[in-house]
Scaffold this motif. Sequence first.
Motif, short mmCIF file in Angstrom:
data_model
loop_
_atom_site.label_atom_id
_atom_site.label_comp_id
_atom_site.label_asym_id
_atom_site.label_seq_id
_atom_site.Cartn_x
_atom_site.Cartn_y
_atom_site.Cartn_z
N ALA A 73 -26.54 122.52 -132.43
CA ALA A 73 -26.96 121.12 -132.49
C ALA A 73 -26.83 120.57 -130.89
O ALA A 73 -26.07 121.04 -130.18
N GLU A 85 -27.46 115.82 -133.21
CA GLU A 85 -28.83 116.29 -133.78
C GLU A 85 -28.63 117.68 -133.94
O GLU A 85 -28.33 118.51 -133.14
N ILE A 86 -28.71 118.10 -135.21
CA ILE A 86 -28.69 119.62 -135.61
C ILE A 86 -30.37 120.11 -135.32
O ILE A 86 -31.24 119.77 -135.70
#
Length: 367
Positions: free
Chosen positions: A164, A147-148
Amino acid sequence: MFKKLEDVERRYETLSHLLSQPEVINNQDELQKAAKEYAELGKVVDLYRKLKKLEGEIKGSQHLLLNEEEEEMKRLAKEELNRLTEEKERVEEDLRMALLPKDPNDEKNNILLEIRAGTGGEEAGLFAADLFRMYAKLAEKHRWRMEILSRHYTGVGGFKEIIAMIEGKEVYSRLKFESGVHRVQRVPTTESQGRIHTSTVTVAILPEAEEVEVQIDPNDLRIDIFRSSGPGGQSVNTTDSAVRITHLPTGMVVSCQDEKSQHKNKAKALKILRARLLDKAKQEKQTEISEKRRNQVGTGERSERIRTYNFPQGRVTDHRIGLTLYRLDGILEGDLEEIIDALTTHYQAEALKGEWENSKFQSSNAK
């Protein structure tokens, strides 16, 4: 080593007894702590007991070899002795590995990956994007979730910085040696004369910090709200949702603007801040230890130039272990296992060597 193993076995048996006691069963914190230690010691104890059993069988085979008169039985006894001796050597090696001091973060399943452009201007930003894609491909292969949390673009599609979160089983232990300065040698797309440029990108692998590990006093924070911007500086939000948090005691600044929600951006920024504060404490501790033990093995600190990606030769070289591979394209597609395994093996061997040197030093002092 055997004295240490006897102590481990006694502790294992004590924990086995404790785990059946009502006062421990009824205390969840104590129960979890004891159960975790019991599970960790189990592998060592199993290997130790296997080693003792093998030593007993070796003595039996040696006795048979010395006292048996029939040639066929002596031959069989010798074959069995050779087999048992080889197995004993393997178990001893496994035991030495199991007894190495554990990195408490190795079991962490969440990490923060931070990639920043270093020297080299726009080319460094483009290579930062290439490295992020490489780690994204690696995460995809291992089915790790990515997930950024934050990203800041350069003008030509690269990244000044991208952060991230990667979630996967013991992901920290697999990626911790990626921290450091990554160097690229190639002809930039903006170079009209075909000259090779050298640029650098910094990679940091930070274990996610739980709130109980790093407690932040709200009074130590200055929180600023501003309007998000995208590539080239254009506004991407019509509301002030971007968040910048400054940790006043350390001067650390974290900003997040990817989410449209101010609360989500604040939560992500705090997550990054906690990880950086935990990493700062770890680095300070390592500095303290290295001052006491000058012969300590390398740790892959971010100030070290660890790897070079040479595009004209299709070559990747990890400078810490002298490993050179001529399959740059595959590595940039996330095929990093050979490098990761080689680094892990190297640092385990260095740690074993350090333990042996330390025990030898203590033995000589005892005399």
